[in-house]
Design a protein around this motif. Structure first.
Motif, PDB file in Angstrom:
ATOM      1  N   LEU A  66       0.827  -1.202   0.000  1.00  0.00           N
ATOM      2  CA  LEU A  66       0.000   0.000   0.000  1.00  0.00           C
ATOM      3  C   LEU A  66       0.859   1.248   0.000  1.00  0.00           C
ATOM      4  O   LEU A  66       1.907   1.303   0.642  1.00  0.00           O
ATOM      5  N   ASP A  67       0.390   2.267  -0.714  1.00  0.00           N
ATOM      6  CA  ASP A  67       1.029   3.576  -0.725  1.00  0.00           C
ATOM      7  C   ASP A  67      -0.040   4.592  -0.327  1.00  0.00           C
ATOM      8  O   ASP A  67      -1.065   4.718  -1.015  1.00  0.00           O
ATOM      9  N   ILE A  68       0.180   5.293   0.776  1.00  0.00           N
ATOM     10  CA  ILE A  68      -0.787   6.248   1.296  1.00  0.00           C
ATOM     11  C   ILE A  68      -0.133   7.627   1.280  1.00  0.00           C
ATOM     12  O   ILE A  68       0.944   7.810   1.848  1.00  0.00           O
ATOM     13  N   GLN A  69      -0.810   8.573   0.617  1.00  0.00           N
ATOM     14  CA  GLN A  69      -0.314   9.949   0.557  1.00  0.00           C
ATOM     15  C   GLN A  69      -1.421  10.884   0.999  1.00  0.00           C
ATOM     16  O   GLN A  69      -2.557  10.764   0.536  1.00  0.00           O
ATOM     17  N   ALA A  70      -1.068  11.808   1.888  1.00  0.00           N
ATOM     18  CA  ALA A  70      -2.057  12.749   2.410  1.00  0.00           C
ATOM     19  C   ALA A  70      -1.665  14.172   2.032  1.00  0.00           C
ATOM     20  O   ALA A  70      -0.555  14.608   2.320  1.00  0.00           O
ATOM     21  N   ALA A  71      -2.582  14.857   1.379  1.00  0.00           N
ATOM     22  CA  ALA A  71      -2.422  16.279   1.086  1.00  0.00           C
ATOM     23  C   ALA A  71      -3.292  17.036   2.089  1.00  0.00           C
ATOM     24  O   ALA A  71      -3.949  16.442   2.941  1.00  0.00           O
ATOM     25  N   ARG A  72      -3.338  18.327   1.975  1.00  0.00           N
ATOM     26  CA  ARG A  72      -4.123  19.136   2.907  1.00  0.00           C
ATOM     27  C   ARG A  72      -5.625  18.914   2.738  1.00  0.00           C
ATOM     28  O   ARG A  72      -6.381  19.041   3.690  1.00  0.00           O
ATOM     29  N   ASP A  73      -6.063  18.533   1.524  1.00  0.00           N
ATOM     30  CA  ASP A  73      -7.497  18.422   1.264  1.00  0.00           C
ATOM     31  C   ASP A  73      -7.923  17.089   0.659  1.00  0.00           C
ATOM     32  O   ASP A  73      -9.072  16.924   0.278  1.00  0.00           O
ATOM     33  N   ALA A  74      -7.017  16.119   0.563  1.00  0.00           N
ATOM     34  CA  ALA A  74      -7.363  14.819  -0.027  1.00  0.00           C
ATOM     35  C   ALA A  74      -6.361  13.756   0.416  1.00  0.00           C
ATOM     36  O   ALA A  74      -5.243  14.065   0.811  1.00  0.00           O
ATOM     37  N   VAL A  75      -6.803  12.506   0.317  1.00  0.00           N
ATOM     38  CA  VAL A  75      -5.944  11.364   0.628  1.00  0.00           C
ATOM     39  C   VAL A  75      -5.942  10.447  -0.586  1.00  0.00           C
ATOM     40  O   VAL A  75      -6.988  10.176  -1.173  1.00  0.00           O
ATOM     41  N   THR A  76      -4.764   9.984  -0.961  1.00  0.00           N
ATOM     42  CA  THR A  76      -4.621   9.054  -2.077  1.00  0.00           C
ATOM     43  C   THR A  76      -4.104   7.730  -1.536  1.00  0.00           C
ATOM     44  O   THR A  76      -3.085   7.689  -0.848  1.00  0.00           O
ATOM     45  N   VAL A  77      -4.824   6.664  -1.852  1.00  0.00           N
ATOM     46  CA  VAL A  77      -4.404   5.318  -1.449  1.00  0.00           C
ATOM     47  C   VAL A  77      -4.265   4.496  -2.720  1.00  0.00           C
ATOM     48  O   VAL A  77      -5.188   4.441  -3.535  1.00  0.00           O
ATOM     49  N   SER A  78      -3.112   3.895  -2.903  1.00  0.00           N
ATOM     50  CA  SER A  78      -2.887   3.055  -4.071  1.00  0.00           C
ATOM     51  C   SER A  78      -2.133   1.810  -3.635  1.00  0.00           C
ATOM     52  O   SER A  78      -1.536   1.773  -2.565  1.00  0.00           O
ATOM     53  N   GLY A  79      -2.184   0.804  -4.486  1.00  0.00           N
ATOM     54  CA  GLY A  79      -1.491  -0.430  -4.156  1.00  0.00           C
ATOM     55  C   GLY A  79      -1.684  -1.484  -5.212  1.00  0.00           C
ATOM     56  O   GLY A  79      -2.377  -1.280  -6.209  1.00  0.00           O
ATOM     57  N   ASP A  80      -1.066  -2.615  -4.976  1.00  0.00           N
ATOM     58  CA  ASP A  80      -1.169  -3.770  -5.863  1.00  0.00           C
ATOM     59  C   ASP A  80      -1.848  -4.883  -5.114  1.00  0.00           C
ATOM     60  O   ASP A  80      -1.458  -5.236  -4.004  1.00  0.00           O
ATOM     61  N   ARG A  81      -2.868  -5.440  -5.738  1.00  0.00           N
ATOM     62  CA  ARG A  81      -3.619  -6.536  -5.139  1.00  0.00           C
ATOM     63  C   ARG A  81      -3.196  -7.838  -5.793  1.00  0.00           C
ATOM     64  O   ARG A  81      -3.197  -7.964  -7.012  1.00  0.00           O
ATOM     65  N   GLN A  82      -2.858  -8.804  -4.961  1.00  0.00           N
ATOM     66  CA  GLN A  82      -2.502 -10.128  -5.441  1.00  0.00           C
ATOM     67  C   GLN A  82      -3.278 -11.113  -4.581  1.00  0.00           C
ATOM     68  O   GLN A  82      -2.878 -11.434  -3.478  1.00  0.00           O
ATOM     69  N   ASP A  83      -4.395 -11.583  -5.090  1.00  0.00           N
ATOM     70  CA  ASP A  83      -5.304 -12.436  -4.335  1.00  0.00           C
ATOM     71  C   ASP A  83      -5.297 -13.839  -4.928  1.00  0.00           C
ATOM     72  O   ASP A  83      -5.444 -14.015  -6.135  1.00  0.00           O
ATOM     73  N   THR A  84      -5.113 -14.822  -4.081  1.00  0.00           N
ATOM     74  CA  THR A  84      -5.126 -16.217  -4.507  1.00  0.00           C
ATOM     75  C   THR A  84      -6.210 -16.951  -3.728  1.00  0.00           C
ATOM     76  O   THR A  84      -6.291 -16.826  -2.513  1.00  0.00           O
ATOM     77  N   HIS A  85      -7.025 -17.712  -4.442  1.00  0.00           N
ATOM     78  CA  HIS A  85      -8.099 -18.478  -3.809  1.00  0.00           C
ATOM     79  C   HIS A  85      -7.999 -19.919  -4.294  1.00  0.00           C
ATOM     80  O   HIS A  85      -8.015 -20.182  -5.491  1.00  0.00           O
ATOM     81  N   SER A  86      -7.902 -20.857  -3.341  1.00  0.00           N
ATOM     82  CA  SER A  86      -7.774 -22.276  -3.694  1.00  0.00           C
ATOM     83  C   SER A  86      -8.894 -23.074  -3.048  1.00  0.00           C
ATOM     84  O   SER A  86      -9.263 -22.832  -1.907  1.00  0.00           O
TER      85      SER A  86
END
Length: 146
Positions: A66-86
């Motif tokens: 996860l990458d979380i960045q906070a500005a004075r008036d907004a928050v940006t959250v980004s990341g890579d999802r790697q989901d495995t289901h067996s």
């Protein structure tokens, strides 16, 4: 009771967000399980006297991705999802992988102290505590009558 100034530009922004969400729901393709291809985590923003609290659903995410960045008036959250289901049934093992990156920008209704943001990730829920700047807090001041 406090007065809130009407801001027509905020209404336009809310309308645009609703239209974007509508088009995403209609035009983003889904897989055979009904899951949207791509990933856009659901968010909830609440307000307290001291801070805004932002919660995002990120099940199965590794906090290191996860990458979380906070500005004075907004928050940006980004990341890579790697989901495995067996699953295994009758000696046959079935494995599904879901990969994808996401980026979500959440505007905050008031100014925040972006250097004091606290983050917690527990049971697939990312909780961000966004403290309000001092001048944005609703302080009650006694006025002297002369």
């Amino acid at each position: 009771m406090s007065l809130i100034l009407y801001n027509p530009l905020r209404e336009m922004d809310n309308f645009q967000q609703q239209m974007n969400q509508l088009f995403e729901e209609v035009f983003v393709p889904t897989d055979r399980h009904g899951d949207r291809q791509g990933f856009n985590p659901k968010a909830e923003l609440t307000e307290t006297e001291e801070a805004y609290v932002l919660k995002l659903e990120l099940p199965g995410m590794d906090p290191d991705n996860l990458d979380i960045q906070a500005a004075r008036d907004a928050v940006t959250v980004s990341g890579d999802r790697q989901d495995t289901h067996s699953t295994e049934k009758d000696g046959v093992r079935r494995t599904e992988f879901r990969y994808g990156s996401f980026r979500r920008v959440i505007p905050v209704p008031g100014a925040i102290q972006n250097t004091e943001v606290k983050a917690n990730y527990d049971a697939g829920i990312l909780t961000l505590t966004l403290p309000k700047v001092e001048e944005a807090k609703n302080k009650v001041v006694k006025v002297q009558l002369s």
